[in-house]
Design an enzyme around this catalytic site. Structure first.
Site, mmCIF file in Angstrom:
data_model
loop_
_atom_site.group_PDB
_atom_site.id
_atom_site.type_symbol
_atom_site.label_atom_id
_atom_site.label_comp_id
_atom_site.label_asym_id
_atom_site.label_seq_id
_atom_site.Cartn_x
_atom_site.Cartn_y
_atom_site.Cartn_z
ATOM 1 N N LYS A 22 -6.485 -8.640 25.735
ATOM 2 C CA LYS A 22 -6.634 -7.496 26.570
ATOM 3 C C LYS A 22 -7.156 -6.015 25.854
ATOM 4 C CE LYS A 22 -2.292 -5.525 26.871
ATOM 5 N NZ LYS A 22 -2.723 -4.231 26.574
ATOM 6 N N ASN A 23 -7.072 -5.101 24.569
ATOM 7 C CA ASN A 23 -6.973 -4.798 24.521
ATOM 8 C C ASN A 23 -8.851 -4.614 23.874
ATOM 9 O OD1 ASN A 23 -4.348 -3.791 24.901
ATOM 10 N ND2 ASN A 23 -4.627 -3.246 22.607
ATOM 11 N N ARG A 92 -2.764 3.347 31.707
ATOM 12 C CA ARG A 92 -2.783 4.269 30.158
ATOM 13 C C ARG A 92 -4.406 3.932 30.974
ATOM 14 N NH1 ARG A 92 -4.069 6.116 26.190
ATOM 15 N NH2 ARG A 92 -3.989 8.427 25.616
ATOM 16 N N CYS A 116 4.672 6.700 28.956
ATOM 17 C CA CYS A 116 5.359 5.566 29.052
ATOM 18 C C CYS A 116 6.005 5.619 28.076
ATOM 19 C CB CYS A 116 4.276 4.248 29.409
ATOM 20 S SG CYS A 116 4.009 4.670 27.862
ATOM 21 N N ARG A 121 1.781 9.619 25.315
ATOM 22 C CA ARG A 121 0.118 8.825 25.365
ATOM 23 C C ARG A 121 -0.510 10.771 26.469
ATOM 24 N NH1 ARG A 121 0.813 3.558 25.934
ATOM 25 N NH2 ARG A 121 -1.553 3.485 24.895
ATOM 26 N N ASP A 307 0.956 -2.882 17.847
ATOM 27 C CA ASP A 307 1.780 -3.653 18.920
ATOM 28 C C ASP A 307 2.055 -4.894 18.102
ATOM 29 O OD1 ASP A 307 -1.536 -2.859 20.452
ATOM 30 O OD2 ASP A 307 0.076 -1.853 20.125
ATOM 31 N N ARG A 399 1.695 -8.344 31.944
ATOM 32 C CA ARG A 399 0.603 -7.163 31.727
ATOM 33 C C ARG A 399 0.109 -7.866 30.143
ATOM 34 N NH1 ARG A 399 1.526 -1.045 31.697
ATOM 35 N NH2 ARG A 399 -0.400 -0.954 31.345
HETATM 36 C C1 EPZ Z 1 -5.209 1.101 22.110
HETATM 37 O O1 EPZ Z 1 -3.903 1.999 23.083
HETATM 38 C C2 EPZ Z 1 -3.699 0.199 22.612
HETATM 39 N N1 EPZ Z 1 -4.083 -0.454 24.165
HETATM 40 C C3 EPZ Z 1 -2.578 0.110 22.222
HETATM 41 O O2 EPZ Z 1 -2.056 -0.809 22.607
HETATM 42 C C4 EPZ Z 1 -1.794 0.572 20.817
HETATM 43 O O3 EPZ Z 1 -0.454 -0.424 20.882
HETATM 44 C C5 EPZ Z 1 -2.483 1.646 20.354
HETATM 45 O O4 EPZ Z 1 -4.521 1.763 20.808
HETATM 46 C C6 EPZ Z 1 -2.750 2.242 18.951
HETATM 47 O O5 EPZ Z 1 -3.347 0.633 18.370
HETATM 48 C C7 EPZ Z 1 -5.224 -0.245 24.280
HETATM 49 O O6 EPZ Z 1 -6.459 -0.576 23.600
HETATM 50 C C8 EPZ Z 1 -5.705 -0.403 26.058
HETATM 51 P P1 EPZ Z 1 -4.006 5.943 20.585
HETATM 52 P P2 EPZ Z 1 -4.197 3.810 22.809
HETATM 53 O O7 EPZ Z 1 -5.013 6.740 20.875
HETATM 54 O O8 EPZ Z 1 -5.548 3.784 22.568
HETATM 55 C C9 EPZ Z 1 -2.084 9.689 20.009
HETATM 56 C C10 EPZ Z 1 -0.205 -2.286 24.149
HETATM 57 O O9 EPZ Z 1 0.956 -2.917 23.384
HETATM 58 N N2 EPZ Z 1 -2.857 10.541 21.442
HETATM 59 O O10 EPZ Z 1 -4.443 5.290 19.320
HETATM 60 O O11 EPZ Z 1 -3.297 5.079 24.492
HETATM 61 C C11 EPZ Z 1 -0.937 8.901 21.178
HETATM 62 O O12 EPZ Z 1 -0.234 9.809 22.123
HETATM 63 C C12 EPZ Z 1 -1.176 -1.347 24.114
HETATM 64 O O13 EPZ Z 1 -1.757 -3.586 23.764
HETATM 65 C C13 EPZ Z 1 -3.128 11.568 21.344
HETATM 66 O O14 EPZ Z 1 -2.134 12.498 21.086
HETATM 67 O O15 EPZ Z 1 -4.079 4.254 21.522
HETATM 68 C C14 EPZ Z 1 -0.395 7.606 20.133
HETATM 69 O O16 EPZ Z 1 0.537 8.453 19.412
HETATM 70 C C15 EPZ Z 1 0.135 -0.371 23.968
HETATM 71 N N3 EPZ Z 1 -3.909 11.836 22.933
HETATM 72 C C16 EPZ Z 1 -1.227 7.928 18.798
HETATM 73 O O17 EPZ Z 1 -2.528 8.534 19.446
HETATM 74 C C17 EPZ Z 1 -4.794 11.168 22.435
HETATM 75 O O18 EPZ Z 1 -5.895 11.816 23.348
HETATM 76 C C18 EPZ Z 1 -2.332 6.493 19.430
HETATM 77 O O19 EPZ Z 1 -3.011 5.583 19.966
HETATM 78 C C19 EPZ Z 1 -5.219 10.130 22.646
HETATM 79 C C20 EPZ Z 1 -3.972 9.419 22.005
#
Ligand code: EPZ
Length: 418
Positions: A22-23, A92, A116, A121, A307, A399
């Site tokens: 998915k990711n 998102r 969420c 996020r 995850d 999802r």
């Molecule tokens: C991706 O989300 C994945 N989703 C998530 O999988 C996964 O948990 C996450 O990466 C971490 O590995 C997809 O790829 C569609 P991040 P993403 O930006 O890109 C903070 C699932 O279960 N952050 O690496 O949103 C954020 O709040 C989903 O399949 C900021 O502060 O993750 C978090 O605490 C859930 N500002 C941390 O960084 C930003 O602009 C990691 O987020 C962006 C992120």
């Protein structure tokens, strides 16, 4: 909302094929916005989140069609640059189209996707990175407007190795002539898959999978065919379900090296993890687990994947001893501990740290899927518990997991959806 009903006590046995990730599929679908001709993707899983991304691309003007297992996206007539609010709030990952839209149309509007259950996020790192490449950012009642008549190559240093921000920047940079460099980039396998897709389209990407990625973009990128990598999180979920039920399961289409931190710990606890030729991984649970206390914290790849955290907690409920899990990626991703306690689990948790007293009896209960991975953890616990577990909000799990009940039934699970 629907439910999954799981009756525990059965060992999972047999072979299961892991679907496309998915990711990886979601950002690569978004990257099709960059192309001047149709893109065909193989191995895209049929998930609710994929459906939402199809709706987003269609709303922008793309023509998206399934033919068998292939998904074709024709971006020729993409003209809109505002992501419909209801879609952004539904998923998102819609934010992934911002970088490509900015590169293609010079304009994009992102409403704050909203938090969420696992955290706020924010998208500040995405916005900061794109502004470093020349985007002018304004906030108004519609959300965050990004204008960039001319994006320019540059170096962006991420404050945190955000997966989504790294992907958004890679996609924008793929259509910017000159070399763009992303420092402190995310290193997940899905980043590498996106890089391979962008290279096929005509960009040059070096360093994907490391924290230092260099992209030389082209103004014109062509549509290509690409097969999505296997879903490491789905693989981990099935491996943990096998381990938690005393089972013996072979995973097809599973890349063991994408499971760092998991396979070693399973082996420490006496679970046999055998890697075979042809992306096969064989999981055999022991009659008795080793009572090694487990201490883990989640982190960016190659750390233990956030995850996989909920599913691993569910498995640890079967392992005698005191275990500790620290969730260091999201600020509120231990909510499943409360749901697991309804099943008799002995877990003490705050928002960031959980103490798990494993080896206690689990019983069926009525529980709720708070997010898709928490829901998967409840399925694992239900399979390992005595009696019947009813998991509400099945759609949340769907999802990220296609036909989960049918596929687990094929491994001997007594499970149904209603
Ligand atoms: C991706 O989300 C994945 N989703 C998530 O999988 C996964 O948990 C996450 O990466 C971490 O590995 C997809 O790829 C569609 P991040 P993403 O930006 O890109 C903070 C699932 O279960 N952050 O690496 O949103 C954020 O709040 C989903 O399949 C900021 O502060 O993750 C978090 O605490 C859930 N500002 C941390 O960084 C930003 O602009 C990691 O987020 C962006 C992120």
């Amino acid at each position: 909302m629907g439910e999954f009903v799981v009756r525990g006590g059965r060992r999972l046995e047999g072979t299961i094929r892991v679907h496309g990730a998915k990711n990886a599929a979601l950002p690569i679908m978004a990257a099709s916005v960059l192309a001047s001709s149709p893109v065909t993707l193989e191995g895209v899983p049929r998930l609710r989140d994929v459906d939402v991304m199809i709706q987003v691309l269609t709303a922008l003007g793309a023509v998206v069609t399934w033919s068998g297992t292939a998904l074709t996206i024709d971006p020729t007539d993409i003209h809109a640059y505002v992501i419909p609010q209801e879609l952004m709030q539904k998923m998102r990952a819609s934010i992934f189209v911002i970088g490509p839209l900015l590169a293609r149309l010079g304009h994009a509007v992102a409403i704050q996707p909203g938090g969420c259950s696992i955290g706020d996020r924010p998208i500040d790192i995405h916005i900061y990175g794109l502004s470093q490449l020349g985007a002018e950012v304004t906030e108004d009642e519609m959300g965050t407007q990004l204008h960039a008549p001319e994006l320019k190559a540059g170096t962006v240093h991420l404050s945190y190795p955000s997966v989504g921000a790294t992907e958004n920047l890679m996609m924008a940079a793929a259509r910017i002539p000159g070399e763009t460099r992303i420092r402190n980039a995310a290193m997940e396998p899905e980043i590498v898959d996106l890089a391979q897709f962008l290279e096929k389209m005509g960009a040059t990407v070096r360093g994907a999978g490391t924290s230092d990625i260099r992209i030389v973009g082209q103004r014109e990128l062509v549509g290509v065919t690409h097969t999505i990598i296997p879903d490491r999180v789905e693989a981990a979920t099935f491996a943990l379900a096998a381990a938690a039920t005393g089972g013996h399961v072979t995973l097809e289409n599973c890349i063991a090296e994408h499971l760092p931190g998991l396979t070693g710990r399973l082996r420490d606890l006496g679970v046999e993890v055998k890697e075979h030729e042809g992306d096969l991984v064989e999981i055999t649970a022991p009659d008795r687990y080793r009572t090694t206390p487990i201490s883990l914290h989640t982190g960016p790849y190659p750390g233990f994947a956030t995850d996989m955290q909920a599913q691993f907690m569910a498995f640890l409920l079967k392992v005698p001893g005191v275990h500790i899990i620290s969730e260091r990626v999201f600020e509120n991703r231990l909510g499943h501990a409360r749901e697991l306690r309804r099943m008799g689990a002995q877990i003490v948790a705050d928002q960031r740290v959980a103490l798990i007293y494993g080896g206690k009896a689990l019983h069926g209960a009525e529980v709720r899927a708070l997010d898709l991975r928490a829901g998967a953890a409840l399925v694992i616990a239900g399979l390992a518990a005595d009696g019947e577990t009813v998991i509400e909000d099945r759609e949340v799990i769907e999802r990220g997991y296609q036909d989960l009940d049918v596929r687990l039934q094929q491994l001997g699970a007594d499970m149904e959806s209603r």
